[in-house]
Design a protein around this motif. Structure first.
Motif, PDB file in Angstrom:
ATOM      1  N   GLY A 163       0.586  -1.331  -0.319  1.00  6.78           N
ATOM      2  CA  GLY A 163       0.712  -0.441  -0.074  1.00  6.78           C
ATOM      3  C   GLY A 163       0.755   1.209  -0.041  1.00  6.78           C
ATOM      4  O   GLY A 163       0.175   1.950  -0.146  1.00  6.78           O
ATOM      5  N   LEU A 164       2.470   1.348  -0.147  1.00  4.94           N
ATOM      6  CA  LEU A 164       2.797   2.150  -0.176  1.00  4.94           C
ATOM      7  C   LEU A 164       2.962   2.912  -1.157  1.00  4.94           C
ATOM      8  O   LEU A 164       3.062   2.149  -2.326  1.00  4.94           O
ATOM      9  CB  LEU A 164       4.170   1.539   0.303  1.00  4.94           C
ATOM     10  N   GLY A 165       3.023   3.903  -1.553  1.00  5.60           N
ATOM     11  CA  GLY A 165       3.771   4.812  -2.170  1.00  5.60           C
ATOM     12  C   GLY A 165       4.653   5.216  -2.586  1.00  5.60           C
ATOM     13  O   GLY A 165       5.698   5.094  -1.635  1.00  5.60           O
ATOM     14  N   PRO A 166       5.254   6.109  -3.680  1.00  3.88           N
ATOM     15  CA  PRO A 166       6.873   6.036  -3.783  1.00  3.88           C
ATOM     16  C   PRO A 166       7.565   6.695  -2.735  1.00  3.88           C
ATOM     17  O   PRO A 166       8.798   6.768  -2.342  1.00  3.88           O
ATOM     18  CB  PRO A 166       6.475   7.043  -4.944  1.00  3.88           C
ATOM     19  N   ALA A 167       6.867   7.964  -1.793  1.00  5.79           N
ATOM     20  CA  ALA A 167       7.853   8.301  -0.519  1.00  5.79           C
ATOM     21  C   ALA A 167       8.131   7.375   0.143  1.00  5.79           C
ATOM     22  O   ALA A 167       8.905   7.388   0.748  1.00  5.79           O
ATOM     23  CB  ALA A 167       7.187   9.624  -0.414  1.00  5.79           C
ATOM     24  N   GLY A 168       6.229   6.579   0.739  1.00  3.23           N
ATOM     25  CA  GLY A 168       6.741   5.596   1.363  1.00  3.23           C
ATOM     26  C   GLY A 168       7.683   4.311   0.752  1.00  3.23           C
ATOM     27  O   GLY A 168       8.188   3.622   2.193  1.00  3.23           O
ATOM     28  N   VAL A 169       7.919   3.847  -0.361  1.00  4.93           N
ATOM     29  CA  VAL A 169       8.834   3.505  -0.633  1.00  4.93           C
ATOM     30  C   VAL A 169      10.138   3.459  -0.114  1.00  4.93           C
ATOM     31  O   VAL A 169      10.957   2.521  -0.117  1.00  4.93           O
ATOM     32  CB  VAL A 169       8.838   2.507  -2.083  1.00  4.93           C
ATOM     33  N   GLN A 170      10.556   4.642  -1.148  1.00  2.00           N
ATOM     34  CA  GLN A 170      11.855   5.352  -0.432  1.00  2.00           C
ATOM     35  C   GLN A 170      11.923   5.551   1.048  1.00  2.00           C
ATOM     36  O   GLN A 170      13.066   4.996   0.970  1.00  2.00           O
ATOM     37  CB  GLN A 170      11.899   6.767  -1.011  1.00  2.00           C
ATOM     38  N   ALA A 171      11.363   5.507   2.424  1.00  3.13           N
ATOM     39  CA  ALA A 171      11.540   5.955   3.462  1.00  3.13           C
ATOM     40  C   ALA A 171      11.762   4.534   4.016  1.00  3.13           C
ATOM     41  O   ALA A 171      12.612   3.600   4.188  1.00  3.13           O
ATOM     42  CB  ALA A 171      10.146   6.636   4.435  1.00  3.13           C
ATOM     43  N   ALA A 172      10.705   3.669   3.272  1.00  2.00           N
ATOM     44  CA  ALA A 172      11.274   2.088   4.199  1.00  2.00           C
ATOM     45  C   ALA A 172      12.519   1.767   3.031  1.00  2.00           C
ATOM     46  O   ALA A 172      12.876   1.364   4.652  1.00  2.00           O
ATOM     47  CB  ALA A 172       9.981   0.923   3.227  1.00  2.00           C
ATOM     48  N   HIS A 173      13.088   1.805   2.565  1.00  2.00           N
ATOM     49  CA  HIS A 173      14.429   1.247   1.561  1.00  2.00           C
ATOM     50  C   HIS A 173      15.386   2.675   2.770  1.00  2.00           C
ATOM     51  O   HIS A 173      16.321   1.525   3.294  1.00  2.00           O
ATOM     52  CB  HIS A 173      14.314   0.968   0.727  1.00  2.00           C
TER      53      HIS A 173
END
Length: 329
Positions: free
Chosen positions: A185-195
């Motif tokens: 359910g993550l958008g691009p910003a969420g994926v970047q933060a998780a990474h």
């Protein structure tokens, strides 16, 4: 890195498990391979497994991909072994966290290769392809990571090893488990933060220390504390101080990590103890008394437990237990 995360259950159909992929192939290994190649495989190809492995493939697994990082959790009831020619070069950092069994790098083992036993982790740079082999009943987490930022931290030996229950590994495991639950359910910003958080925590493992004041790590720190608290809920010593000590962080920064999610450490511990007490009250037989529950879940006395229970659930423990009784005909 990719702007999207991917999550997949890539388990084979074990005798006690369920086929978890749409269009599962008739054979367990075929289902596993199809699921991996469809959901995870881009940039993370499967190795060549031995015929013995593919014939007797009793493996439960889940995997997720977040940018240029792949995370796999695996439990193999059967042994797993790769074989065949090893060609080309690789430039990856891999991390193995083994809970049960063992994971051998190099099969059969060659001089200089390593075995990761139960309760240990290994973080190492991989410059050339390697075979691996597990024993039956191995449970492990494997991360495939980019080497650019991590290789320099590993030193001349190009590897770091240690206990799987170290504070840094606990934080990393907690964060990777959260990624499984949220990545779809993550958008691009969420994926970047998780990474980014994942990479920072791997760096902490390599350095042997974590910056617990880093706001980016707050959710991972809170989750690691919750995971640890689950194994100590009946322990009279359980507290924010104990959790902070075990995770090698300051009490203040642990409290800040919980506050970021709108919680407190003390309130979380009390809530979980009340939840477990409530479950005990609904047991079909052998229900403990109110005084026994109060003592077991570390409330000061029965009156204190009753007040806390009623405030949380709107009924006293006795009223709740009575409501859980099956209706008489």
């Amino acid at each position: 890195m990719s702007s999207a995360g991917v999550k997949a259950d890539v388990a084979g159909d074990t005798p006690s498990g369920n086929p978890t992929l749409p269009g599962t192939a008739p054979q367990p290994f075929d289902a596993f391979r199809s699921g991996w190649e469809t959901e995870i495989g881009d940039g993370f190809p499967l190795p060549t497994f031995s015929p013995a492995t593919t014939r007797d493939f009793r493996v439960r697994s889940r995997a997720t991909k977040v940018g240029d990082v792949a995370i796999t959790d695996l439990h193999g009831a059967s042994a797993i072994r790769t074989e065949g020619p090893l060609v080309g070069v690789e430039d990856q950092v891999r991390m193995y966290v083994v809970r049960r069994g063992s994971w051998a790098l190099g099969a059969p083992l060659a001089r200089g290769e390593q075995t990761v036993p139960a309760g240990q982790f290994l973080l190492r740079h991989v410059g050339r392809p390697l075979h691996f082999e597990t024993v039956p009943d191995t449970t492990a987490k494997v991360l495939v990571l980019p080497s650019t930022m991590l290789k320099p931290l590993l030193g001349a030996r190009q590897s770091v090893a240690g206990p799987a229950d170290s504070a840094e590994v606990r934080l990393l495991v907690a964060h990777s488990n959260m990624i499984y639950e949220t990545v779809a359910g993550l958008g691009p910003a969420g994926v970047q933060a998780a990474h980014s958080t994942l990479i920072e925590l791997v760096k902490a493992v390599a350095r042997g220390g974590v910056d617990d004041a880093e706001p980016q790590l707050a959710y991972a720190l809170a989750q690691a504390a919750k995971d640890l608290a689950e194994t100590h809920l009946a322990d009279p010593e359980l507290s924010g101080t104990m959790l902070a000590r075990e995770l090698n962080v300051s009490v203040r920064n642990l409290q800040r990590a919980f506050a970021a999610a709108g919680e407190s450490v003390t309130a979380y511990i009390r809530q979980r103890r009340l939840e477990e007490a409530r479950l005990a009250l609904t047991a079909p037989s052998g229900r403990p008394s109110v005084s026994e529950l109060a003592a077991y879940w570390q409330f000061a006395d029965s009156s204190h437990f009753i007040r806390a229970f009623k405030k949380h659930y709107g009924r006293t423990p006795t009223e709740y237990a009575r409501s859980a009784l099956p209706a008489e005909n």
